[in-house]
Structures are given as C-alpha cells and as structure tokens.
Design an enzyme around this catalytic site. Structure first.
Site, PDB file in Angstrom:
ATOM      1  CG  ASN A 157      -1.974  -1.059   1.164  1.00 35.34           C
ATOM      2  OD1 ASN A 157      -2.469  -1.388   0.101  1.00 35.34           O
ATOM      3  ND2 ASN A 157      -2.331  -1.613   2.312  1.00 35.34           N
ATOM      4  CB  CYS A 179      -6.682  -5.578  -1.958  1.00 39.24           C
ATOM      5  SG  CYS A 179      -7.275  -4.944  -0.383  1.00 39.24           S
ATOM      6  CG  HIS A 180      -7.003  -9.396   2.542  1.00 42.64           C
ATOM      7  ND1 HIS A 180      -5.835  -9.786   3.157  1.00 42.64           N
ATOM      8  CD2 HIS A 180      -7.386  -8.274   3.177  1.00 42.64           C
ATOM      9  CE1 HIS A 180      -5.539  -8.946   4.122  1.00 42.64           C
ATOM     10  NE2 HIS A 180      -6.471  -8.026   4.157  1.00 42.64           N
ATOM     11  CG  HIS A 216      -7.764  -0.154   1.069  1.00 40.97           C
ATOM     12  ND1 HIS A 216      -6.481   0.309   1.317  1.00 40.97           N
ATOM     13  CD2 HIS A 216      -7.711  -1.513   1.186  1.00 40.97           C
ATOM     14  CE1 HIS A 216      -5.687  -0.723   1.579  1.00 40.97           C
ATOM     15  NE2 HIS A 216      -6.414  -1.833   1.502  1.00 40.97           N
TER      16      HIS A 216
END
Length: 462
Positions: A157, A179-180, A216
């Site tokens: 990130n 990304c999870h 995000h």
C-alpha cells in the site's frame, strides 16, 4: 479454480520484501499446501539478514513430510539477481520504517485529524505515497530490464499508486494489485446467510459479486448465492444491525483487535447509498468526510472500529522478530494454515492450471465506466494461461462515483507531483483530501512537517 492435476515444476518466484514476517510467511504456508507447484523463491530485502532467516524458515518447512509443495528458498543480495529468470515477482515492502509511519498516522492528530490506517488516503496516505512512488519507479525500471515478461503481483500500500506507478514507467508490464478486503465482505454475506436464511457454512467463494471502485473503497452492485439476489436480504440485515453492529461469535472483538470492526460503517454506507461497501470499516472511513466516522476517538469508538496505533505495530514487529528466530532455530514449528489469499490460485491460473475470476487492481481500459482511462481501478478479472482480462463491470451511480473520482484525481495528482518532484502540486492533493478538515494555513504547516519527517526518502526534492 477448475480441477487440474498437472504439476508445474521449476517455477521461479522473486519475492521483493523477502524479509517480511507477515506476507512472506503467508506465501510459504500457501505454497506448502499446493502440491501442483514447485520451484525456487528468491528472497530480496534491504535487510539481507531478515531475508536469509526467512530462507532458513522456508527450507525447513519444505523439508517437512506434511508440505505438499517443495520449494527452495534463497536469499539474494541484489534486485538484479532476484529478478533475473523470474516467472513471477511478488512485491510486499514497507516503504520507510515505523518512524515515518508514526509521523504519517499520529502527527495529524495534533491538528485534530484522525486516521484509522493512514496508508492509502488522508494525510498519511499522501505522504506514504510520496516516498513509495520513487521506490516503484526503480522497481519498474529493474523489471523492464531484468524480467520484462514476468507477472508482477503487488501487495504493498498504497495499492492504487504502487500499481499505477509500475504502468506509468513500464506500460507493457504485466502487473496486478491484490487485496483481500472484498473477501471479508463475502464472508460477511456468508454470515448473513447463516443468520437470516439458516444457510450455514457458506464458502465465501460461492458468493458471486460484481466489484467496482478503487482499492479500499470498493463497492458491490451485485451479490448472489446460487442464483439468489442477496441485496434484499442485506438491506434487512444492515437495518437490523445498524445500531449495534454485527460481529457474529466475536462480539466485542473490535475493542481488542486493531483490524476488527462491528461493520457499522459498512451498514451506514449501504443505508446512505444503496450499494454494499466492500472493504473493512477502518479503510472505508478514511475516504469519507472526517466528521462522519473519524471526527475524534470518541466517534470512532461509537462506530465500533479502531485507530491502529503505530506503537502497537512496533511491538508486534518485535514479537515477530523473536518468533522468526525461534522458527529458524527449530524451537517453534511453522504452522501450515490457509491464509485466505488468492495469490497462489492466480499463479496456478496464469500457468494454465485452471481459470479463476477474482478482484484485482489494474489500469482502467474500459472495465469501469465514467472513470478516466489509465487510472487504476479495482474490478473483477478473468485469469487464464498467461492472461488477465478485466471484466466489464459497469459504472458506479453518480453519488458514489463523485466520491471515488475525487480520490482518483487526488492520486493522479500525487503521482505527477512525485514524478516531477513538485511540492506545490503535492500540497494541492494533500489539502484536497476530505480528511484534511483544517484551514489551508494549518494544512500547509502540517504538510511541511510531515514532508520533513520523510525527507530522507526524497533526496532530490528541494
């Protein structure tokens, strides 16, 4: 992933940030469970000793009878050596130290600005990006020289700007950002099915979603399970838990786990906008105006998530360093367990061992409408042999898209500011962030102080 019993040997993986005690160990665990793959992992890290310790840990693991995947781990002293001959390059680095991160996260608190993570947007995300982009410029140049045909999987990130920089420097690169966060939302929907429809033990992979947004700050405009539209049920679920939140069997867990929440932010955003926000509350809160969820610590507590203090990260690092020594010396056995990440599934698909569909960060080539071409967006994509094809995912409704676009253009401004070493341009993005709720004069002072605290990573800036 479709069943495929072929075995691919002698795969070459370069792991940049190979001294990691988090992502690197996760990779080892996932590789150990995968019997269809084997090869060599070259671990490169600025801290060679940490990478070498991980090589010892990885080789000890590979020798175990319960490790299905057999890999040779090797610490290498140079980026060139790591990249040369690689089929895949995994990047997971900490840009700077916890000293710089402490400034990113906590200096803005002196001005009444609170951040729950501070690594993507907000003042912390902006400054972190300014010291990360030059690192990724050099990584992209090295990949272009030593591994132009390899697949690049980025976990660092700020995800959007790391991926964006790779493509800016090397447009032909084959890079994806992973990304999870969306996985967590699928798990929440599985918990909803258990509570609301008495359907227990749903695998989150069986919940099909359409993903739109940026890292995000992702959104779902479709979600289904075995053909059942989950939106009507989620509407009732969000209403039921909007006040007290939902934690399943881990009630109160958010108070002692820096990464947990009660999903109240997620439910509130659904009730405001009608789509499912598909990231953790800690991340989602930072994209919104400061007064909504991050006005002060008391507000954060009311919304039932946490401000992740850097002092906790420092202590956690000390604990992990001690654990690393125990693992390397055989005083503690490495626990093989699934991480829930899909990096190895992606590698298998790219090697032709079955197709998968999952969410990734890639430049917009039309997969997300009403969004600048070239900007890195997060949508689903189809992985096949040597191929990642983003899925046409539609567009966000205007009221959400306006929030997303503000951050896209801020991130584009930060990229150009970094590439041109333009401090004034960087400040324009900094002061435009919705968390920077102070006067321009105060914002300039904060910006200068934060920039000064990371100046060792900006040697060519005036």
């Amino acid at each position: 992933m479709e069943p495929n019993h072929n075995v691919v040997k002698d795969i070459q993986i370069a792991y940049i940030g190979g001294g990691s005690r988090g992502w690197a160990w996760g990779l080892m665990s996932d590789l150990a469970q995968e019997g269809q793959l084997s090869g060599t992992v070259k671990l490169y890290d600025l801290n060679y000793d940490a990478a070498n310790t991980n090589a010892v840990i990885g080789n000890r693991l590979s020798e175990r009878s319960d490790a299905a995947g057999k890999w040779k781990y090797e610490a290498v002293p140079s980026l060139k050596e790591a990249l040369t001959g690689s089929d895949f390059v995994i990047i997971s680095i900490l840009p700077g130290s916890f000293q710089e991160m402490h400034s990113d996260v906590h200096l803005p608190e002196e001005y009444g600005i609170y951040q729950s993570v501070g690594d993507t947007v907000g003042p912390g995300g902006a400054i972190r990006a300014l010291r990360t982009i030059p690192i990724y410029v050099e990584l992209a140049k090295s990949i272009r020289t030593y591994a132009p045909d390899s697949w690049i999987i980025n976990y660092t990130n700020p995800m959007t700007l790391c991926t964006r920089t790779l493509y800016e420097v090397f447009p032909e690169i084959k890079a994806i950002g992973c990304c999870h966060e969306v996985f967590g939302t699928q798990k929440l929907l599985a918990s909803m099915l258990d509570e609301m429809a008495n359907i227990p033990n749903v695998n989150r992979r069986d919940i099909k979603v359409n993903v739109l947004g940026i890292n995000h700050f992702t959104w779902l405009d479709q979600a289904s399970y075995q053909g059942m539209d989950l939106f009507p049920m989620y509407r009732e679920f969000a209403h039921r838990h909007s006040k007290d939140g939902f934690e399943g069997s881990e009630e109160g867990h958010w108070m002692n786990n820096h990464f947990a929440s009660a999903e109240r932010v997620k439910f509130d955003l659904f009730r405001k906008f009608g789509l499912i926000a598909a990231a953790g509350d800690r991340h989602l809160a930072e994209f919104m105006p400061h007064s909504w969820y991050l006005k002060n610590p008391e507000t954060v507590h009311e919304w039932k998530f946490s401000l992740t203090k850097v002092d906790w990260r420092k202590q956690n690092q000390r604990d992990l360093i001690a654990k690393s020594a125990r693992l390397a010396q055989g005083e503690e056995e490495f626990a093989i367990r699934p991480t829930g990440e899909e990096g190895i599934d992606m590698v298998k698909a790219l090697l032709g061992l079955g197709d998968i569909v999952t969410n990734v960060n890639m430049p917009n080539r039309g997969q997300m409408g009403n969004t600048p071409l070239g900007a890195v967006v997060e949508t689903n994509a189809i992985f096949g042999r040597d191929s990642v094809k983003p899925i046409i995912s539609g567009e966000l409704p205007p009221e959400i898209n306006s929030l997303v676009q503000r951050h896209i253009w801020n991130q584009e401004t930060i990229l150009q500011a970094s590439l041109n070493k333009d401090k004034d341009k960087a400040f324009r993005a900094f002061v435009s962030d919705p968390l920077v709720n102070i006067s321009p004069e105060q914002a300039r002072e904060l910006f200068e102080r934060m920039l000064d605290n990371t100046k060792s990573f900006l040697p060519e800036w005036k």
